[in-house]
Design a protein around this motif. Structure first.
Motif, mmCIF file in Angstrom:
data_model
loop_
_atom_site.group_PDB
_atom_site.id
_atom_site.type_symbol
_atom_site.label_atom_id
_atom_site.label_comp_id
_atom_site.label_asym_id
_atom_site.label_seq_id
_atom_site.Cartn_x
_atom_site.Cartn_y
_atom_site.Cartn_z
ATOM 1 N N VAL A 197 0.841 -1.208 0.000
ATOM 2 C CA VAL A 197 0.000 0.000 0.000
ATOM 3 C C VAL A 197 0.867 1.246 0.000
ATOM 4 O O VAL A 197 0.589 2.215 -0.706
ATOM 5 C CB VAL A 197 -0.950 -0.023 1.210
ATOM 6 N N ALA A 198 1.944 1.212 0.797
ATOM 7 C CA ALA A 198 2.835 2.367 0.828
ATOM 8 C C ALA A 198 3.513 2.585 -0.518
ATOM 9 O O ALA A 198 3.673 3.724 -0.971
ATOM 10 C CB ALA A 198 3.891 2.186 1.930
ATOM 11 N N GLU A 199 3.907 1.451 -1.162
ATOM 12 C CA GLU A 199 4.539 1.595 -2.475
ATOM 13 C C GLU A 199 3.554 2.150 -3.504
ATOM 14 O O GLU A 199 3.899 3.032 -4.298
ATOM 15 C CB GLU A 199 5.073 0.239 -2.928
ATOM 16 N N ARG A 200 2.298 1.626 -3.494
ATOM 17 C CA ARG A 200 1.298 2.146 -4.431
ATOM 18 C C ARG A 200 1.018 3.617 -4.156
ATOM 19 O O ARG A 200 0.878 4.421 -5.071
ATOM 20 C CB ARG A 200 0.012 1.328 -4.329
ATOM 21 N N ARG A 201 0.928 3.969 -2.860
ATOM 22 C CA ARG A 201 0.690 5.359 -2.518
ATOM 23 C C ARG A 201 1.862 6.226 -2.958
ATOM 24 O O ARG A 201 1.672 7.345 -3.435
ATOM 25 C CB ARG A 201 0.481 5.483 -1.007
ATOM 26 N N SER A 202 3.073 5.710 -2.820
ATOM 27 C CA SER A 202 4.236 6.473 -3.247
ATOM 28 C C SER A 202 4.230 6.673 -4.752
ATOM 29 O O SER A 202 4.497 7.769 -5.239
ATOM 30 C CB SER A 202 5.511 5.746 -2.801
ATOM 31 N N ILE A 203 3.896 5.611 -5.511
ATOM 32 C CA ILE A 203 3.838 5.737 -6.968
ATOM 33 C C ILE A 203 2.765 6.728 -7.381
ATOM 34 O O ILE A 203 2.979 7.598 -8.234
ATOM 35 C CB ILE A 203 3.595 4.359 -7.602
ATOM 36 N N THR A 204 1.597 6.637 -6.750
ATOM 37 C CA THR A 204 0.519 7.573 -7.052
ATOM 38 C C THR A 204 0.924 8.998 -6.720
ATOM 39 O O THR A 204 0.632 9.942 -7.468
ATOM 40 C CB THR A 204 -0.737 7.192 -6.263
ATOM 41 N N SER A 205 1.592 9.162 -5.594
ATOM 42 C CA SER A 205 2.041 10.498 -5.197
ATOM 43 C C SER A 205 3.017 11.075 -6.211
ATOM 44 O O SER A 205 2.919 12.241 -6.600
ATOM 45 C CB SER A 205 2.682 10.440 -3.813
ATOM 46 N N TYR A 206 3.956 10.245 -6.673
ATOM 47 C CA TYR A 206 4.923 10.723 -7.655
ATOM 48 C C TYR A 206 4.237 11.090 -8.973
ATOM 49 O O TYR A 206 4.566 12.106 -9.603
ATOM 50 C CB TYR A 206 5.983 9.655 -7.900
ATOM 51 N N CYS A 207 3.276 10.256 -9.390
ATOM 52 C CA CYS A 207 2.573 10.541 -10.649
ATOM 53 C C CYS A 207 1.773 11.832 -10.555
ATOM 54 O O CYS A 207 1.791 12.660 -11.479
ATOM 55 C CB CYS A 207 1.659 9.373 -11.011
ATOM 56 N N LEU A 208 1.055 12.006 -9.441
ATOM 57 C CA LEU A 208 0.287 13.235 -9.274
ATOM 58 C C LEU A 208 1.192 14.455 -9.189
ATOM 59 O O LEU A 208 0.868 15.521 -9.724
ATOM 60 C CB LEU A 208 -0.574 13.140 -8.014
ATOM 61 N N THR A 209 2.331 14.318 -8.537
ATOM 62 C CA THR A 209 3.261 15.436 -8.451
ATOM 63 C C THR A 209 3.812 15.796 -9.822
ATOM 64 O O THR A 209 3.911 16.980 -10.181
ATOM 65 C CB THR A 209 4.416 15.087 -7.498
ATOM 66 N N ALA A 210 4.160 14.767 -10.614
ATOM 67 C CA ALA A 210 4.657 15.031 -11.970
ATOM 68 C C ALA A 210 3.581 15.697 -12.828
ATOM 69 O O ALA A 210 3.860 16.650 -13.571
ATOM 70 C CB ALA A 210 5.114 13.723 -12.616
ATOM 71 N N ALA A 211 2.325 15.207 -12.730
ATOM 72 C CA ALA A 211 1.237 15.822 -13.497
ATOM 73 C C ALA A 211 0.997 17.257 -13.051
ATOM 74 O O ALA A 211 0.750 18.148 -13.885
ATOM 75 C CB ALA A 211 -0.036 14.999 -13.342
ATOM 76 N N ALA A 212 1.065 17.497 -11.738
ATOM 77 C CA ALA A 212 0.864 18.861 -11.234
ATOM 78 C C ALA A 212 1.940 19.806 -11.750
ATOM 79 O O ALA A 212 1.651 20.934 -12.172
ATOM 80 C CB ALA A 212 0.861 18.846 -9.707
ATOM 81 N N LEU A 213 3.189 19.359 -11.744
ATOM 82 C CA LEU A 213 4.268 20.215 -12.234
ATOM 83 C C LEU A 213 4.148 20.458 -13.738
ATOM 84 O O LEU A 213 4.406 21.575 -14.221
ATOM 85 C CB LEU A 213 5.620 19.572 -11.907
ATOM 86 N N ALA A 214 3.739 19.412 -14.492
ATOM 87 C CA ALA A 214 3.555 19.596 -15.934
ATOM 88 C C ALA A 214 2.454 20.600 -16.228
ATOM 89 O O ALA A 214 2.614 21.509 -17.070
ATOM 90 C CB ALA A 214 3.241 18.245 -16.590
ATOM 91 N N LEU A 215 1.318 20.465 -15.530
ATOM 92 C CA LEU A 215 0.237 21.425 -15.727
ATOM 93 C C LEU A 215 0.652 22.829 -15.282
ATOM 94 O O LEU A 215 0.246 23.824 -15.900
ATOM 95 C CB LEU A 215 -1.001 20.979 -14.948
ATOM 96 N N ALA A 216 1.452 22.899 -14.242
ATOM 97 C CA ALA A 216 1.914 24.211 -13.786
ATOM 98 C C ALA A 216 2.789 24.879 -14.836
ATOM 99 O O ALA A 216 2.670 26.087 -15.095
ATOM 100 C CB ALA A 216 2.679 24.064 -12.466
ATOM 101 N N VAL A 217 3.680 24.101 -15.458
ATOM 102 C CA VAL A 217 4.534 24.674 -16.506
ATOM 103 C C VAL A 217 3.683 25.155 -17.679
ATOM 104 O O VAL A 217 3.896 26.247 -18.226
ATOM 105 C CB VAL A 217 5.567 23.624 -16.966
ATOM 106 N N VAL A 218 2.697 24.329 -18.072
ATOM 107 C CA VAL A 218 1.811 24.735 -19.174
ATOM 108 C C VAL A 218 1.045 25.999 -18.818
ATOM 109 O O VAL A 218 0.920 26.926 -19.630
ATOM 110 C CB VAL A 218 0.843 23.585 -19.510
#
Length: 318
Positions: A102-123
């Motif tokens: 669960v922690a690993e899945r949460r970590s992967i989800t957190s990283y994906c959401l963070t990457a998407a947030a930064l990409a949208l922020a740059v756009v």
């Protein structure tokens, strides 16, 4: 003569259960103690024991134990304990592994959401900065507007996570102020994104509408020929042939308008296809126009690049 026989003990109706090893050991030790007592008593009195018709004293008779205290022995205690410990260890290991997954899945989800947030922020920064710079009448004003748009997008990106931490820290007033600041920056960024999307979509639509297709070229050529024939026929006055040439010009003009209209309708095939699909799925009950889908698309193009801060806040929740 007295009766020298001893009455036997009345047999019990209840069947005896087999003795355990511990009970047999205890009975053996009891018999040994009784034998030692009899031997000591005989040695102390010097009496050879009962003879003839004499009855042995009751003191020398071995006592009959009528009530035996049995200590229960837990035969399967050790195996049951081992099995329980094994099951507990196995369940603990499974829970630990499950929590790790669960922690690993949460970590992967957190990283994906963070990457998407930064990409949208740059756009969003690029969109809003570009549109803000186009509002300036001079270079200095344009760069000033660019700095304002960029700083506003950074505020909209970072404030939600900070406001959430303040709220969890029970600093409710500061968190409320942070959310108010974010709301103002979000509205400003949304308006800038709306301007960027609308300007670029309109420019693209005009470019597509002004293109010349083979059908438009043919219609333009036919119209020029009809106008030349009309002018030549009507030069000597208005007659029957002049009116025919005039009617031909009108028909060629309608054909050209139809060709141009088909090009304009093909400017935005996405909205046209979306409206047709909705009408088909609803069996004609819902008939949205291409304009409705164009407005929805414009809203989403303006809104999505501004939600990077919310995604960053969600991605950092543990």
């Amino acid at each position: 003569m007295g009766d020298t026989s001893i009455a036997p003990a009345a047999p019990t109706d209840a069947p005896r259960r087999p003795k355990t090893p511990a009970e047999r050991q205890r009975a053996f030790r009891q018999r040994q103690r009784e034998k030692r007592k009899i031997a000591l008593a005989s040695a102390g009195t010097g009496s050879p024991g009962p003879t003839g018709n004499q009855i042995a004293p009751a003191a020398f008779e071995p006592p009959v134990t009528t009530c035996v205290t049995v200590t229960p022995v837990t035969v399967g205690a050790l195996p049951i304990t081992l099995v329980a410990e094994d099951v507990t260890s196995r369940v603990t290991d499974e829970i630990t592994v499950s929590r790790r997954h669960v922690a690993e899945r949460r970590s992967i989800t957190s990283y994906c959401l963070t990457a998407a947030a930064l990409a949208l922020a740059v756009v969003g920064i690029v969109m809003n900065g570009w549109f803000a710079r186009t509002l300036g009448s001079t270079d200095l004003a344009g760069w000033t507007f660019l700095a304002i748009g960029t700083a506003n997008d950074i505020v909209a990106l970072t404030v939600p996570a900070a406001a959430a931490r303040l709220w969890l820290a029970r600093q409710r007033v500061t968190a409320a102020v942070a959310w108010l600041v974010w709301s103002a920056s979000f509205v400003f960024a949304l308006i800038s994104g709306l301007g960027f999307a609308s300007v670029n979509i309109a420019d693209t639509a005009l470019d597509r509408a002004s293109r010349v297709t083979p059908a438009v070229t043919i219609a333009q050529t036919a119209l020029r020929d009809a106008m030349t024939s009309r002018d030549r026929e009507c030069a000597g006055g208005v007659g029957r042939y002049c009116r025919e040439r005039e009617q031909a010009v009108i028909e060629r003009q309608r054909a050209l308008d139809a060709a141009v209209g088909s090009v304009e309708r093909a400017v935005d095939p996405q909205t046209e296809a979306a409206s047709k699909i909705v009408a088909w799925l609803s069996a004609g009950n819902a008939n949205p126009t291409a304009t409705d889908f164009a407005m929805l698309r414009l809203l989403l193009l303006s809104l999505l690049p501004q939600v990077g801060g919310l995604l960053l806040m969600i991605g950092r929740v543990r």
